[in-house]
Design an enzyme around this catalytic site. Structure first.
Site, PDB file in Angstrom:
ATOM      1  N   GLU B  31      36.026  53.245  61.511  1.00 13.43           N
ATOM      2  CA  GLU B  31      36.481  54.230  62.488  1.00 13.43           C
ATOM      3  C   GLU B  31      35.844  53.934  63.844  1.00 13.43           C
ATOM      4  OE1 GLU B  31      35.356  57.786  60.308  1.00 13.43           O
ATOM      5  OE2 GLU B  31      36.508  57.006  58.626  1.00 13.43           O
ATOM      6  N   SER B  68      39.820  57.686  56.518  1.00 16.90           N
ATOM      7  CA  SER B  68      40.257  57.659  55.118  1.00 16.90           C
ATOM      8  C   SER B  68      39.284  56.776  54.349  1.00 16.90           C
ATOM      9  CB  SER B  68      41.668  57.073  55.008  1.00 16.90           C
ATOM     10  OG  SER B  68      42.594  57.748  55.830  1.00 16.90           O
ATOM     11  N   GLU B  69      38.103  57.303  54.100  1.00 12.59           N
ATOM     12  CA  GLU B  69      37.047  56.455  53.546  1.00 12.59           C
ATOM     13  C   GLU B  69      37.416  55.823  52.212  1.00 12.59           C
ATOM     14  OE1 GLU B  69      36.476  59.242  55.195  1.00 12.59           O
ATOM     15  OE2 GLU B  69      35.175  58.551  56.814  1.00 12.59           O
ATOM     16  N   HIS B 138      25.110  65.338  57.727  1.00 13.84           N
ATOM     17  CA  HIS B 138      25.010  64.046  58.404  1.00 13.84           C
ATOM     18  C   HIS B 138      23.653  63.376  58.238  1.00 13.84           C
ATOM     19  CE1 HIS B 138      28.538  65.808  60.333  1.00 13.84           C
ATOM     20  NE2 HIS B 138      28.891  64.591  60.681  1.00 13.84           N
TER      21      HIS B 138
END
Ligand SMILES: Cc1ncc(C[n+]2csc(CCOP(=O)(O)OP(=O)(O)O)c2C)c(N)n1
Ligand SMILES: [Mg+2]
Lengths: 349, 343
Positions: B31, B68-69, B138
């Protein structure tokens, strides 16, 4: 395409491959009942036109991935039967050396990049093979086989989106045999699978008669040609029916499939239908087709013998092929004082 | 050989550039890689003339992915099985979970399951944003989960030189490699060789030699352990700091040899305590070097809690120079003679 345009060689090869799948799976089913195969198998009996219609639309160098209903895919792509059968038994001569089994057949020699026991999980792999073809410019197409059940996995939609935006040469082939184990597809599937392609701006095709080899072959050929021209992916949904239980030996004790429905599909045996077609169109005589059947019977018999006479792999093979070069914790692998098995068991690597 | 000052992040970019130049089959997908958002796909100082990697190598080899991992990871695996050598930038390590099936069931198993037919030359890079008030979604340090998956190689660099040399080795590897880069180290600078070099996997770095206590440290715990060692030297305690650099394969021999010398072990690991890297290293030492131990092993790790947002809450959780020094003092003062007397 009609048979004349296809040519008799290709048409007879299609019948041969469908028969190989049928006889191979019939034998595998028998072997499960006799305890000659550890675990179970999922047969493609009844779905041969759908399988071979797709694999024969691919070129020899093209890639494909598959799922748990997995013997037909490599057979349809031209993989020799002996190492496949030996793999089902867990023999060292198996196509994966005994490490895959029925659920994980793969024959890279014919572009079969592997069957996945996780429903839907190999769809991204086929998409990646298509990315590789695209970047390397080698013209290879990739095809992902998956079921109606797998059509509800999110990774399919991630893959269709990625393939659509990058125009990847991949065909998403949904084998809609109308059930995922005991679950009727219509009870868990919103809308029509093929129509989902529209949301990604790619063609979606539904082959209503997946028992007709030519119908499947035509639809998939068009998708493959489109991919090879660089125009991107296609979703092809093929409606078909599995004749056997979800897996061999499975006794659910409930009739999730209506008897009349089942009987009507059993009438539509793809191999019987195509044979009739070959005869009426004058491609082959009954005698010739009988001879072809005997050849396939002999081939399967030979594969069975091979699977029985082949040795089991050495126990040390359990530790091979995890990495391209084996390693364990360095204090074990470097001094060589302890065996590789101990090294691996210590680290769990 | 010429050296220049490089940051940790700059060193990663340099390694990626070297690999892109060296081999056409290397591609970078992820990304926001086209716009060089995370700073490792840019031309660095020559950015003005050359642009970023996108301008240098083109969109065929530098590809922005959808968010869209699952398919990013799976497609990289499929591409690696068929001739590419992808470097996948997954940005935050916390996002790896989205692709857990692909990592565990495809990336790690395909070579094995198919009897060696597949090779899987793919690198998955991700950054651990812990310690930066990013909150629970995160700040993960998930490398121990992946250490638990046979078939993967796990790299956790802690210096710019290591980041560059280990990444080159990772890209050369025909097996899948996951690298976990601690963001708190991004700005760390040191003199790094400009030429290509590779650091073999499974070879620990002795960051500092010492005789009294071995501290095995991972990621941000490495510079913290060095600071602790400085302070402890003034108290008369000599600390040896070892950075394993790769957790799979693990240079257990280096750890065991150090413990054989010092007799005392502290493992400083920013991952959670239960089944963490520290747990594995401690277990190996307990199994293989019990006789050499003069004191119980101490783990300085992140407690088994989630990561809170507030700096007032988060900072205390990770191994730091104080907590490492305290643990060293504890094991150094564990009175080996008393233990011997008690026997
Ligand atoms: C991720 C995952 N969920 C569930 C299963 C268990 N399972 C195996 S096959 C199957 C049905 C799959 O149906 P479908 O995709 O339509 O393929 P079919 O068996 O009909 O060919 C299920 C639920 C699995 N193997 N993997
Ligand atoms: Mg189904």
């Amino acid at each position: 395409m009609d048979l004349a345009a296809m040519g008799s060689t290709t048409a007879l090869e299609a019948q041969r491959r469908m028969l190989r799948i049928r006889r191979f799976d019939e034998r595998a089913s028998k072997m499960v009942k006799r305890g000659q195969i550890p675990g179970t198998v999922h047969t493609s009996i009844g779905q041969e036109a759908q399988v071979v219609g797709a694999t024969m639309a691919l070129g020899d160098d093209d890639y494909m991935t598959g799922n748990h209903r997995s013997h037909g895919h490599p057979i349809g792509k031209g993989s020799p039967l002996g190492p496949l059968m030996a793999e089902l038994v867990g023999k060292g001569t198996g196509v994966c050396g005994g490490k895959g089994g029925s659920l994980h057949l793969a024959d890279f020699n014919v572009g079969s990049l592997g069957e996945s026991g996780i429903v839907g999980s190999s769809i991204p792999i086929a998409t990646g093979a298509a990315l590789s073809s695209k970047v390397l410019g080698n013209g290879r197409v990739s095809l992902a086989f998956f079921g109606d059940g797998a059509a509800n996995q999110g990774c399919l939609y991630e893959a269709m989106n990625m393939a659509g935006t990058w125009d990847l040469p991949v065909v998403f082939l949904c084998e809609n045999n109308q059930y995922a184990l005991s679950t009727p597809a219509h009870t868990v599937t919103s809308g029509v699978i093929a129509e989902r392609a529209a949301g990604f701006g790619i063609p979606g095709v539904r082959v209503e008669d997946g028992q007709d080899f030519l119908a499947v072959f035509d639809a998939v050929t068009e998708a493959v040609e489109r991919a090879r021209r660089g125009e991107g992916p296609t979703l092809v949904e093929v409606v078909t029916y599995r004749f056997n239980e979800h897996s061999e030996g499975l006794r659910l004790g409930v009739d999730y499939r209506d008897a009349a429905e089942k009987a009507s599909w059993l009438e539509k045996d793809p191999i019987v239908l195509f044979r009739k077609h070959l005869v009426t169109e004058g491609v082959a005589t009954d005698d010739e087709l009988d001879a072809l059947e005997r050849e396939v019977d002999a081939e399967v018999e030979e594969a069975f013998e091979f699977s029985q006479t082949s040795p089991f792999p050495d126990p040390s093979v359990a530790f091979a092929d995890l990495y391209t070069e084996p390693f364990g914790p360095t204090h074990l692998s470097r001094d060589g004082a302890k065996s590789a098995e101990q090294a691996f068991s210590t680290i769990g690597a | 050989m010429a050296k220049s000052t490089m940051s940790f992040l700059g060193a990663i970019g340099a390694a990626q550039k070297e690999a892109m130049d060296a081999d056409e089959r290397v591609v970078i997908i992820g990304e926001d890689v086209e716009a060089n958002v995370y700073g490792t796909t840019g031309a660095g100082k020559s950015r003005k003339d050359k642009g970023d990697f996108l301008q240098m190598y083109g969109r065929n080899r530098i590809r922005n992915t959808p968010i869209s991992e699952e398919v990013i990871v799976g497609a990289a695996a499929g591409a690696a099985m068929t001739g590419l050598r992808p470097i996948v930038d997954l940005s935050y390590s916390s996002f790896l979970y989205m692709a857990m099936d692909q990592f565990v069931n495809q990336v790690a198993k395909n070579r094995y399951m198919f009897g060696g037919q597949a090779s899987m030359p793919v690198v998955f890079r991700s950054a651990m944003f812990y310690g930066l008030n990013t909150g629970a979604h995160h700040s993960d340090r998930p490398y121990p989960m992946f250490m638990n998956v046979p078939g993967l190689k796990i790299v956790v660099p802690a210096s710019p030189s290591d980041a560059k040399g280990l990444l080159r080795t990772a890209i050369d590897s025909d097996d899948p490699v996951l690298t976990f880069e601690a963001c708190m180290l991004w700005g760390l600078k040191e003199e790094v060789e400009e030429d290509e070099y590779r650091i073999p996997f499974g070879v620990a770095r002795t960051v500092r030699e010492g005789t009294d206590v071995t501290v095995v440290a991972i990621a941000t715990a490495v510079p913290e352990a060095v600071k602790a060692a400085d302070a402890l030297a003034e108290e008369g305690i000599s600390v040896e700091v070892i950075d394993p650099r790769t957790l799979v394969p693990l240079d257990s021999r280096a750890v065991l040899e150090s413990v054989a010398k010092t007799g005392r072990l502290v493992v400083a690991d920013p991952a959670h305590k239960t089944c963490g890297a520290a747990a594995e290293i401690s277990a190996i030492v307990a199994e293989e070097a019990f006789d050499a131990l003069k004191a119980p092993i101490a783990r300085v790790v992140t407690p088994d809690t989630q990561i809170p947002f507030s700096p007032a809450l988060e900072k205390q959780l990770y191994p730091n120079r104080e907590s490492i020094a305290d643990a060293v003092r504890r094991v150094a003062g564990a009175r080996p003679r008393q233990l011997a007397d008690a026997r």
